[in-house]
Design a protein around this motif. Sequence first.
Motif, PDB file in Angstrom:
ATOM      1  N   SER A   1      15.085  24.268  26.502  1.00 30.65           N
ATOM      2  CA  SER A   1      14.897  25.228  25.411  1.00 30.65           C
ATOM      3  C   SER A   1      15.741  26.476  25.582  1.00 30.65           C
ATOM      4  N   LEU A   2      16.076  26.842  26.836  1.00 32.95           N
ATOM      5  CA  LEU A   2      16.882  28.026  27.108  1.00 32.95           C
ATOM      6  C   LEU A   2      18.308  27.669  27.533  1.00 32.95           C
ATOM      7  N   TYR A   3      18.682  26.408  27.355  1.00 34.15           N
ATOM      8  CA  TYR A   3      19.993  25.900  27.763  1.00 34.15           C
ATOM      9  C   TYR A   3      20.236  26.106  29.260  1.00 34.15           C
ATOM     10  N   ARG A   4      19.145  26.145  30.042  1.00 36.87           N
ATOM     11  CA  ARG A   4      19.293  26.143  31.493  1.00 36.87           C
ATOM     12  C   ARG A   4      19.599  24.719  31.947  1.00 36.87           C
ATOM     13  N   GLY A   5      19.757  24.560  33.234  1.00 36.47           N
ATOM     14  CA  GLY A   5      19.937  23.224  33.776  1.00 36.47           C
ATOM     15  C   GLY A   5      20.457  23.263  35.192  1.00 36.47           C
ATOM     16  N   ARG A   6      20.177  22.223  35.936  1.00 32.21           N
ATOM     17  CA  ARG A   6      20.687  22.003  37.280  1.00 32.21           C
ATOM     18  C   ARG A   6      20.178  20.634  37.721  1.00 32.21           C
ATOM     19  N   GLU A   7      20.396  20.289  38.989  1.00 32.83           N
ATOM     20  CA  GLU A   7      20.092  18.927  39.435  1.00 32.83           C
ATOM     21  C   GLU A   7      18.617  18.561  39.297  1.00 32.83           C
ATOM     22  N   ASP A   8      17.708  19.520  39.446  1.00 29.91           N
ATOM     23  CA  ASP A   8      16.291  19.169  39.374  1.00 29.91           C
ATOM     24  C   ASP A   8      15.715  19.240  37.955  1.00 29.91           C
ATOM     25  N   PHE A   9      16.570  19.429  36.940  1.00 28.49           N
ATOM     26  CA  PHE A   9      16.119  19.300  35.556  1.00 28.49           C
ATOM     27  C   PHE A   9      16.236  17.812  35.180  1.00 28.49           C
ATOM     28  N   VAL A  10      15.320  17.045  35.726  1.00 29.79           N
ATOM     29  CA  VAL A  10      15.334  15.580  35.604  1.00 29.79           C
ATOM     30  C   VAL A  10      14.357  15.162  34.513  1.00 29.79           C
ATOM     31  N   TYR A  11      14.711  14.141  33.760  1.00 25.85           N
ATOM     32  CA  TYR A  11      13.812  13.658  32.718  1.00 25.85           C
ATOM     33  C   TYR A  11      13.822  12.138  32.656  1.00 25.85           C
ATOM     34  N   ARG A  12      12.777  11.613  32.030  1.00 26.36           N
ATOM     35  CA  ARG A  12      12.673  10.203  31.651  1.00 26.36           C
ATOM     36  C   ARG A  12      12.333  10.176  30.166  1.00 26.36           C
ATOM     37  N   LEU A  13      13.195   9.554  29.392  1.00 24.21           N
ATOM     38  CA  LEU A  13      13.053   9.537  27.945  1.00 24.21           C
ATOM     39  C   LEU A  13      12.775   8.102  27.499  1.00 24.21           C
ATOM     40  N   THR A  14      11.573   7.875  26.959  1.00 23.41           N
ATOM     41  CA  THR A  14      11.161   6.539  26.536  1.00 23.41           C
ATOM     42  C   THR A  14      11.276   6.429  25.022  1.00 23.41           C
ATOM     43  N   VAL A  15      11.962   5.397  24.542  1.00 20.51           N
ATOM     44  CA  VAL A  15      12.175   5.184  23.106  1.00 20.51           C
ATOM     45  C   VAL A  15      11.735   3.763  22.775  1.00 20.51           C
ATOM     46  N   GLY A  16      10.846   3.622  21.789  1.00 17.80           N
ATOM     47  CA  GLY A  16      10.431   2.280  21.377  1.00 17.80           C
ATOM     48  C   GLY A  16       9.134   2.307  20.600  1.00 17.80           C
ATOM     49  N   GLU A  17       8.741   1.152  20.118  1.00 15.69           N
ATOM     50  CA  GLU A  17       7.459   1.018  19.417  1.00 15.69           C
ATOM     51  C   GLU A  17       6.368   0.795  20.461  1.00 15.69           C
ATOM     52  N   ILE A  18       5.993   1.865  21.113  1.00 12.68           N
ATOM     53  CA  ILE A  18       5.034   1.801  22.214  1.00 12.68           C
ATOM     54  C   ILE A  18       3.732   2.476  21.797  1.00 12.68           C
ATOM     55  N   PRO A  19       2.602   2.058  22.362  1.00 15.16           N
ATOM     56  CA  PRO A  19       1.336   2.725  22.038  1.00 15.16           C
ATOM     57  C   PRO A  19       1.271   4.114  22.657  1.00 15.16           C
ATOM     58  N   PHE A  20       0.650   5.025  21.927  1.00 13.86           N
ATOM     59  CA  PHE A  20       0.531   6.407  22.410  1.00 13.86           C
ATOM     60  C   PHE A  20      -0.789   6.988  21.906  1.00 13.86           C
ATOM     61  N   VAL A  21      -1.559   7.595  22.797  1.00 15.81           N
ATOM     62  CA  VAL A  21      -2.867   8.167  22.456  1.00 15.81           C
ATOM     63  C   VAL A  21      -2.705   9.625  22.046  1.00 15.81           C
ATOM     64  N   THR A  22      -3.264   9.969  20.877  1.00 14.43           N
ATOM     65  CA  THR A  22      -3.254  11.362  20.422  1.00 14.43           C
ATOM     66  C   THR A  22      -4.631  12.014  20.525  1.00 14.43           C
ATOM     67  N   GLY A  23      -5.683  11.218  20.642  1.00 11.03           N
ATOM     68  CA  GLY A  23      -7.020  11.796  20.765  1.00 11.03           C
ATOM     69  C   GLY A  23      -8.065  10.734  21.020  1.00 11.03           C
ATOM     70  N   ILE A  24      -9.174  11.156  21.653  1.00  9.64           N
ATOM     71  CA  ILE A  24     -10.306  10.244  21.873  1.00  9.64           C
ATOM     72  C   ILE A  24     -11.600  10.958  21.492  1.00  9.64           C
ATOM     73  N   PHE A  25     -12.604  10.164  21.151  1.00  5.19           N
ATOM     74  CA  PHE A  25     -13.928  10.715  20.845  1.00  5.19           C
ATOM     75  C   PHE A  25     -14.987   9.646  21.129  1.00  5.19           C
ATOM     76  N   PRO A  26     -16.059  10.030  21.832  1.00  4.73           N
ATOM     77  CA  PRO A  26     -16.276  11.329  22.479  1.00  4.73           C
ATOM     78  C   PRO A  26     -15.424  11.466  23.742  1.00  4.73           C
ATOM     79  N   LEU A  27     -15.366  12.690  24.268  1.00  3.73           N
ATOM     80  CA  LEU A  27     -14.583  12.970  25.462  1.00  3.73           C
ATOM     81  C   LEU A  27     -15.327  12.631  26.744  1.00  3.73           C
ATOM     82  N   GLY A  28     -16.552  12.155  26.610  1.00  7.39           N
ATOM     83  CA  GLY A  28     -17.317  11.828  27.805  1.00  7.39           C
ATOM     84  C   GLY A  28     -18.533  10.994  27.467  1.00  7.39           C
ATOM     85  N   ALA A  29     -19.309  10.693  28.499  1.00  5.56           N
ATOM     86  CA  ALA A  29     -20.503   9.865  28.346  1.00  5.56           C
ATOM     87  C   ALA A  29     -21.456  10.177  29.483  1.00  5.56           C
TER      88      ALA A  29
END
Length: 784
Positions: free
Chosen positions: A315-343
């Motif tokens: 976001s600040l155009y910083r960077g160096r060797e430890d600015f490492v990422y893994r970028l996943t692209v595909g039709e993969i399942p992803f959780v946005t919310g659950i209910f209830p949050l406990g039991a």
Amino acid sequence: MKTQYPARDFRAFGISLLVFSIAVAGFASTAHAQQRRDRGPHLAYAYPAGCERGMSCEIVLGGQFLKNADDFFISGDGVTIEILDWYKPMARGEFTQLNRKLREAEVKLAAEMKSEGGKSPSKAEVAVYAGVTETQLHEMEIYRKRDRDPKRQPNEQLDETVRIKMTVDADARLGKRELRLIDGASISNPLWLHIGRWREVRESPPSEIASVVDKIDDVVETLPTVINGQVMPGETDRFAFFARKGMKLVIQADAREVIPYLADAVPGWFQAVLRLTDKDGHEVSYSDSFQFRQDPVMYFEVPEDGRYIIEIRDSLYRGREDFVYRLTVGEIPFVTGIFPLGAPVDSEQTIQVRGWNLSNNRLAVTTMSRNRHRPVMQCRMVQSGGVGIQFPLQIGYWPEVFDQEPNNTHKDAQTITVPRTINGRINYPGDEDVYKIEGGGRLVAEVAARRLGSPLDSMLRLTDADGKEVAFNDDYEDLTQALQTHHADSHLSTTLAGGREHYLHISNAQYDGGSEFTYRISLQKPQPSYELRVTPSNIIAKPGQSVPIDVFAMRQDGFAGDIEVSLVDPPDGFRIDGNVIPGSVDHVAMTLSVAASMKVNRNKDPIQLEMQGQPRGGRRGPGLIRPAVPAENMMQAFIWHHLVPVENWNVVIDGKKGARMPFDYGASATSVTLNLSEKAWIPIIPDSKNFDPEIIFVDVADPISGITAKVVKTRTGNYAIELVVDNESIAEDKQFKPGDRGNLLLSVYKEVTAKPTEDNPAPTPRRNSYGYLPAMPFEISKNR
């Protein structure tokens, strides 16, 4: 492919982030504790930060003090690692020396060749004449290139690299693994490597931009794909792929998930930004975070066939060797919310899951039995194709109810008795749920939302029947949540007047809402409790040695009692000394002692120890037994410290014998009382008749200001450690007051100075360290 942006000055913005970022309170004493450890290998990053299951890949580990690393530890089965080589770029001093050597050689050789009627010498001839090798010339060129880069900031903590080969079995467990390097004398901090199920690729170097475009078809055929990359200063990484109309793509960046905290960067992590464009460069989606999480995620329903380009940068155009990422692209399942949050504990509950690309959105869960203390359990739900998704579920100990709409006013308030746990939602922006509380007395209302993955930033208000506010809480700092830098869950403690109506209001401080904005409110009388953390998470110890450790107590709801810690079913030969955390403190230094008879594992396989705590005296029993969770002390943005839990507490027994301690504590030396106006003594027993107190020294470690120690001979002819308290230093530092308790950590060393000679009239003393004595409990006397 990469785009270079011009250098920009973000110093003012960086300062504002530093000032306004909300973080967990620092454990400053942990920094002192780390200073007393010997220097060992430190890992800063791994690139790539993971590997596909069933494959082999080469990984570069970056850090400091890595040269002597010859072994490793990785958690879990199904992974093997081979250390290939070590590398460190040329330092400025070496470059300057070689450069001077070449210049001098060029002058001399040119003069010689001129006198013989020859031409000017070539660079290769000068190098041979100077005795500079081709490898050194190559390293000098690398140094020049790095030195000419105006955006590169030298950082010795990233300079060294170790290249490893990682091979993952086809049936290896998916998810994070902890990797540490071992150099025989110490063990490194952990790095998290990810074992994934999707095909993995790496970004191409800037000189190979064309090859990225050439491989677009390969990426399309194998979606989902994980792209591993590093962002350097000013860079934006771009990747092209082909998508067909109707595809429901999830594009997920893992940056903080790879390295949660950076010690010397503001805001303290790689703040990734994602931008998706079509083939004409028009932006079709953008993300700089997801809900409250710093790592960005996109959901994109493809409107038409075509080529799309995903961009990732800081976001600040910083960077160096430890600015490492893994970028996943595909039709993969992803959780946005659950209910209830406990039991409730020992129950069956159906959990509703919301998200993208889910083939199954309901899960029947059977919770654990009441006799096990585990406040959160991890649930796993299998989707189509065998892909699993995971989410946390809080376990409650009180009867539970669900909110009943409408309940937005006192008139519609839902009546609740105490103790009770409420499961609810903030259904829309500006929504507020109101509960009528019956009964009086002490009340604690605690929200669990953000820590369980809900985006809710809760606010709690308690009002009387006339609407007058009785109590309020917005954010409550929970030190057990080491990865949260905005502690958005509320915790309200008050006393309800008997015979009167009270109403509890919950809303969102950000005034938004929706089906994902779920919460749990626990209503109960105060339940004093605590949690424990122990550092370091990895120890190398020699037989007969005592190693310093630090144990932290996170006290809850007014718990102020002493906590006694102990090892859980340890192998023979291990002992904890100074094993009590006094009720007046939240942290104490202890020692883990290893018997001299401990056998050495030639393979250096770690021994995994467990520690637990229990209140000392008073209320005891399994209800207040807590595990001491091993943790790694991580610094964020130069100032904040976080105790980030790790998987195991590992001890490696080193086969190299250390110097034998020259004395032991006397049988009566179980604790010491320190008077602010007098000396104190700890009796000791020398290990030989040749014991010489003139060359044996003792230091008070940690450090504790105002307390000094030395070995003395007593009037009775015995020996003791004499402790002297500097009243002015103690008073100025405000560390201790009468009645305070803790542990003394005493390090022992021998210092011998050779006799002066004509060649060396002032010889330097030679020091030989024996290590640490077992932790010695102390108390500051109440008598002055």
